[in-house]
Design an enzyme around this catalytic site. Structure first.
Site, PDB file in Angstrom:
ATOM      1  N   CYS A   1      -9.563 -77.355  18.263  1.00 52.50           N
ATOM      2  CA  CYS A   1     -10.962 -76.992  18.503  1.00 52.50           C
ATOM      3  C   CYS A   1     -11.913 -77.867  17.705  1.00 52.50           C
ATOM      4  CB  CYS A   1     -11.188 -75.509  18.215  1.00 52.50           C
ATOM      5  SG  CYS A   1     -10.423 -74.478  19.482  1.00 52.50           S
TER       6      CYS A   1
ATOM      7  N   HIS B   1     -17.726 -72.154  24.920  1.00 49.77           N
ATOM      8  CA  HIS B   1     -16.790 -72.914  24.091  1.00 49.77           C
ATOM      9  C   HIS B   1     -15.728 -73.606  24.935  1.00 49.77           C
ATOM     10  CE1 HIS B   1     -14.136 -74.108  20.954  1.00 49.77           C
ATOM     11  NE2 HIS B   1     -13.421 -73.007  20.857  1.00 49.77           N
TER      12      HIS B   1
END
Lengths: 386, 395
Positions: free
Chosen positions: A83, A333
């Site tokens: 991430c 996201h």
């Protein structure tokens, strides 16, 4: 080392972009970044590109960027760092320009999280990101990785689920102003606390949605910056930190050591400290994670994050506004794009063009943590050239 | 001669019968019972006999996980036998010293019991066996069960005629494989002990009941029309019972079908350390690593390491309970980062034997052998955390 300027930024809206494939989203974001350059930028000026994508969609990632964006004659590399992919891609582009090797580079990022069923996405991804023999079979889905940290954090610090809820309420409130955010609605603390449980201690509103999206920024050397703009945003610091991969080997789960390491590097490079930051985009994949980030980034002392959120210090209008874009929580996201979209927001903030403007912002910080919680990437941007 | 007995019942179910948790099978229950039988010193075990009609695998191996869970060497002989209560009773009768006989069942009351056979303790001698056919229940090679469903036919033409053929029963003190009322009616005995299972393990639960009384006597085992009778001699036996009171199984939501293929190479590398709970100690600085690593966590040494068995008492360091649907798993479930005794080693495990979300940071418990997952047809065994409670009660 040459100074590096950000002269353009673009992003697609984040959301469930079922109608768009990766080959649509990437050129959309890149096109917007190119078009955003004040004095214009010819694509043939771009000398190299980095493409952050956590999970390849529709195949060979570097080739998809080169092909879909008309950049077939320059080197393109895919970058993956969980991430933290987005801000690490910015770091790679920065190094390439700072080194003198290239004058103009493109940094793009994208992911198509919703290309698979909502029910199976995290499971599909789990096989790629977990130790196959030791922790995969346990069902350690993505939210559980962070829940193990936040459970311990709530146990050791005075923070409560109510403080986590305040983070979610704040970021939803910020997101309402952002036309590219996925979840543009207000929520209340009560809604957060009574929402269905996802992974205890995270209810539905404590969690980021699953998103598709792409984002891109253009980085140029100080030598050529005048060709493109007279109000660049300077990349003043970058950092990347790592940690033990398995939770069993992390002695203190109340913190993310990769963030501390990445922040130390980035602050040192910029020659500033946390008190100098005027606005930040931090990795709030789950509400409680934002609280831990305040502490790891040095915005407050250890176990005092609850005071910042209680006092509204991290809302726009407060002392250190965090996630004016809505954050991962409300904006969305898509991992490969997330960090670059944070820079997109901060580029606008530092140029006074943001949807929810932090007045007079001069120093800004973007932060990702992931992997599972074993990597963090940070970018520090500024209006100040030196 | 019987040196010790161990028993295990899953916590789920009711007074009329237990059901295994989703992470339990015949192998995990056999390990739990077997560990009870091996809790005290005794004759070294060189043979394990596992009797069940519900062996998890017919090919591919139940023996290695069984030995690993029992902390027995790879060189111990493992015999897997398909059978019911009479077979289990005869396995004890025929066992040489150094044999651990374990029987385990899933259906008809889940549970397992293990008898450690050695050179001390009361003797078991055969009084006879009759094998006849009245197959009111069949199970084919694929495990498919077909029931004829005529209990009176079974009782009158099956069991009663086999008992007549067996000859005088004497004063039977326990009957395995029949409901107590049927057992008393057919044998004329009164006050027979109620047993928690009806399959193979029932015979060993019967021996446990009689051994605890120390008086001995004839023990009968029945499976459809087949019967076996043994005489258990008098004398005390240590019986380790892992039999928590039954609780009703929490309602969980099954996940959609999903399978991420097992890597047998990764399975193989992890197998011994994972199933035997063995860490590696750095020979330079003493740091324990679990799982083993090429390079020491503390000092960076890449020298040879030494295996060290990990403690099984555990404290919850942190915990997360997953409520959202997860393909391939039933939700909710709880994952725990557990600290193992004073070893400074932590291990990520699932919660077992307790309702999801029912443990908190600081709670104490122990690690128990469980089937963590089944991937591509391969049972993936390891450990799970069960909260502290009344567990092994020595009789």
């Amino acid at each position: 080392m040459r100074r590096v300027a950000m002269v353009g930024a673009g992003m697609t809206p984040f959301g469930e972009l079922f109608g768009l494939g990766i080959k649509d989203m990437v050129p959309m974001a890149v096109g917007e970044a190119v078009a955003s350059v004040d004095r214009g930028l010819d694509r043939s000026d771009i000398e190299a590109a980095w493409f952050g994508e956590l999970v390849p969609s529709d195949g060979f990632a570097s080739g998809i960027l080169a092909d879909s964006c008309g950049l077939l004659d320059i080197p393109v590399s895919r970058l993956e760092n969980a991430c933290a992919t987005g801000n690490d891609a910015v770091r790679h582009g920065t190094m390439a320009v700072a080194s003198g090797m290239y004058d103009v580079v493109l940094v793009a990022g994208a992911d198509k999280v919703r290309e698979t069923s909502a029910r199976t996405t995290f499971w599909d991804w789990m096989g790629m990101t977990r130790d196959m023999a030791w922790d995969f079979p346990l069902g350690l889905v993505a939210p559980a990785n962070f829940a193990l940290h936040v459970s311990r954090y709530l146990y050791e610090s005075p923070a409560t689920r109510e403080h986590m809820a305040l983070v979610a309420v704040k970021n939803h409130h910020h997101g309402v102003s952002n036309p590219k955010a996925q979840l543009r609605f207000e929520i209340t603390v009560d809604q957060v606390l009574t929402a269905p449980m996802v992974v205890e201690p995270f209810g539905l509103y404590d969690c980021t949605p699953q998103s598709d999206g792409a984002a891109a920024v253009l980085l140029v050397a100080e030598d050529v910056v005048d060709r493109y703009t007279d109000r660049p945003v300077w990349v003043r610091g970058v950092g990347l930190g790592l940690d033990r991969v398995m939770h069993a080997h992390k002695p203190d789960m109340t913190s993310f050591p990769p963030t501390i390491k990445a922040a130390r590097q980035a602050y040192a490079m910029a020659g500033i400290g946390p008190a100098d930051i005027d606005v930040a985009e931090v990795h709030d994949c789950f509400s409680g994670v934002e609280l831990i980030n305040y502490e790891d980034l040095g915005f407050c002392d250890r176990f005092e994050a609850y005071k910042l959120i209680e006092a509204g210090e991290t809302a726009v209008g407060g002392r250190i506004p965090v996630n004016p874009s809505g954050g991962l929580k409300a904006k969305g996201h898509p991992p490969g794009a997330t960090g670059i979209a944070q820079c997109y927001e901060l580029f606008a903030q530092l140029r006074g063009e943001a949807n929810l403007q932090v007045d007079g912002a001069r120093w800004a910080l973007a932060h990702n943590v992931g992997g599972p919680t074993a990597v963090s990437a940070i970018t520090i941007l500024s209006t100040e050239r030196a | 001669m019987i040196e010790a007995i161990g028993t295990y019942l899953p916590v789920w179910g009711s007074a009329t019968g237990r059901v295994p948790g989703e992470d339990e099978d015949v192998v995990t229950m056999a390990v739990a019972a077997g560990r009870g039988a091996l809790a005290d010193p005794g004759t070294p075990v060189d043979t394990v006999v596992l009797i069940s009609r519900e062996l998890p695998l017919l090919e591919g191996g139940n023996g290695a996980p069984l030995l690993a869970g029992l902390d027995l060497e790879l060189t111990v002989d493992v015999r897997e036998e398909i059978g019911g209560a009479p077979a289990a009773l005869e396995a004890v009768t025929n066992a040489r010293p150094g044999t651990l006989v374990i029987a385990a069942d899933v259906q008809g009351g889940a549970g397992a019991a293990a008898v450690r056979c050695g050179s001390a303790g009361p003797a078991v001698g055969s009084l006879g066996r009759v094998t006849r056919s009245l197959p009111v229940v069949t199970r084919d090679a694929s495990g498919t069960v077909t029931e004829y469903a005529d209990p009176r036919l079974l009782r009158e033409r099956g069991v009663r005629r086999s008992l007549e053929r067996l000859g005088p029963l004497g004063s039977v003190v326990a009957v395995a494989g029949l409901a107590r009322r049927d057992a008393e009616q057919l044998t004329g005995a009164e006050g027979l002990p109620a047993l928690p299972t009806t399959g193979a393990s029932a015979a060993l639960f019967a021996l446990a009941e009689v051994a605890e009384g120390a008086a001995g006597g004839p023990v009968l085992a029945v499976e459809q029309a087949t019967v076996a009778l043994v005489e258990l001699g008098p004398g005390p036996v240590a019986v380790h019972r892992d039999e928590a009171p039954p609780r009703s199984q929490p309602v969980t939501r099954p996940g959609a079908h999903a399978d991420i293929a097992v890597s047998l190479a990764a399975y193989d590398r992890a197998f011994d350390a994972k199933l035997r709970l063995v860490a590696e100690r750095c020979t330079t600085c003493g740091t324990l690593a679990y799982p083993a690593r090429f390079r020491c966590l503390t000092c960076g040494s890449e020298a040879e390491t030494a295996p060290v068995a990990l403690p099984r008492d555990a404290v919850v360091y942190t915990v997360a309970t997953i409520h959202v649907p997860v393909p391939g798993l039933s939700t909710p479930y709880t994952v725990i980062l557990a600290e193992l005794g004073d070893s400074a080693v932590r291990l990520l495990v699932r919660l077992t034997g307790a309702e999801a979300g029912s443990v908190g940071i600081g709670d104490r418990g122990r690690l128990v052998f469980r089937r963590v997952a089944v991937r591509t047809g391969v049972p993936d065994y390891g450990y799970a955390f069960t909260p502290e409670g009344p567990a092994e009660v020595a009789a």
